[in-house]
Motif scaffolding. Sequence first.
Motif, short mmCIF file in Angstrom:
data_model
loop_
_atom_site.label_atom_id
_atom_site.label_comp_id
_atom_site.label_asym_id
_atom_site.label_seq_id
_atom_site.Cartn_x
_atom_site.Cartn_y
_atom_site.Cartn_z
N ARG A 65 0.84 -1.20 0.00
CA ARG A 65 0.00 0.00 0.00
C ARG A 65 0.87 1.25 0.00
N LYS A 67 -0.41 7.89 1.77
CA LYS A 67 -0.46 9.30 1.43
C LYS A 67 -0.96 10.08 2.65
N SER A 103 -2.30 12.99 3.04
CA SER A 103 -3.62 13.64 2.95
C SER A 103 -4.73 12.63 3.22
N GLU A 104 -4.57 11.41 2.72
CA GLU A 104 -5.57 10.37 2.96
C GLU A 104 -5.57 9.93 4.41
N LYS A 111 -4.74 11.78 6.92
CA LYS A 111 -5.37 12.86 7.68
C LYS A 111 -6.89 12.80 7.56
N SER A 112 -7.39 12.51 6.35
CA SER A 112 -8.84 12.49 6.14
C SER A 112 -9.53 11.38 6.92
N THR A 113 -8.78 10.32 7.26
CA THR A 113 -9.36 9.22 8.04
C THR A 113 -9.10 9.37 9.53
#
Length: 294
Positions: free
Chosen positions: A24, A27, A29-30, A32-34
């Motif tokens: 995997r 990233k 940003s990803e 952080k979004s989770t």
Amino acid sequence: MKTVSLFLSGLLWVCSASGEETLRELKWSEIKSTGQLLAGEVVMVTDGERGEALFVESSESTPTTLTLTRIENPGIRKDQYALVGQVRYIGVAPGSYLETLNEIPGQGEFFTRTLSPSGPMGLLEGESDWRPVSLPFTLTADAPRPTKITLNLCLRGPGKVWLSPLNLIELEKMEEVRATPGEWWTERRGGYVGALIGILGGFYGILGGLAGWLASKGQARPFAFALLASMVAVGAFSLLATLIALGLSQPYHVWYPLALSGLLFTVIGLAMFPTLRGRYVEAEMRKMKAMDGI
């Protein structure tokens, strides 16, 4: 040209023989979004085309351990794996490092730290432009697979650190991750390149002796000169590959065998042209004298 093709095929085999598999890409940003980003700030890096990075800054004069993220259920299947990416830092206190804590069911947590003097597992000290970073781990064959990997940044004092998106990879051999990412082959595989060059040198040595004998007899002139031309072609290709390797900042064990073989094949091949031509002229003169004596 067949010889050149075989040489190229051998180099391509060495370059492509890798057991690396990416599980995997992490990233920031990803993450952080989770809600899994636990420290630092996601920023866009303007130098080159690097895109996003995680920026972490500490002004503390005492040692600080910052947990950046945790990877739950990483899906590790093989015995050897690693987190790899790029890191950049400014004004970092000596002795600082990145760390992973690998949680093995029933056994506890085991760490990997970038504590080497240099290389992808090198310490974070002072200032550095973007460089490779690797955090490898090896499991015993019968060990349970990790259920969680925690990534920490351990600063011994103040400093600024940028961390690129990371890849979680599995490997057949740990040497792959200890190598510098992007290098054409590892130091161990550099031995295969040396062996390939040695075999090719022996091949040319045998055929060179045959060409010299044929020249003294005045026979097979096209074959003899085609042999020398192929030697020079291999040498020229190696020198071109050397220049490309140096331009891409490939390590010593990549560019050195290419440079050495390129110089040897090119110089020896070009030097043999007048010698071979002279032998054919001598053979022709002997034939003419023999005909005059009839």
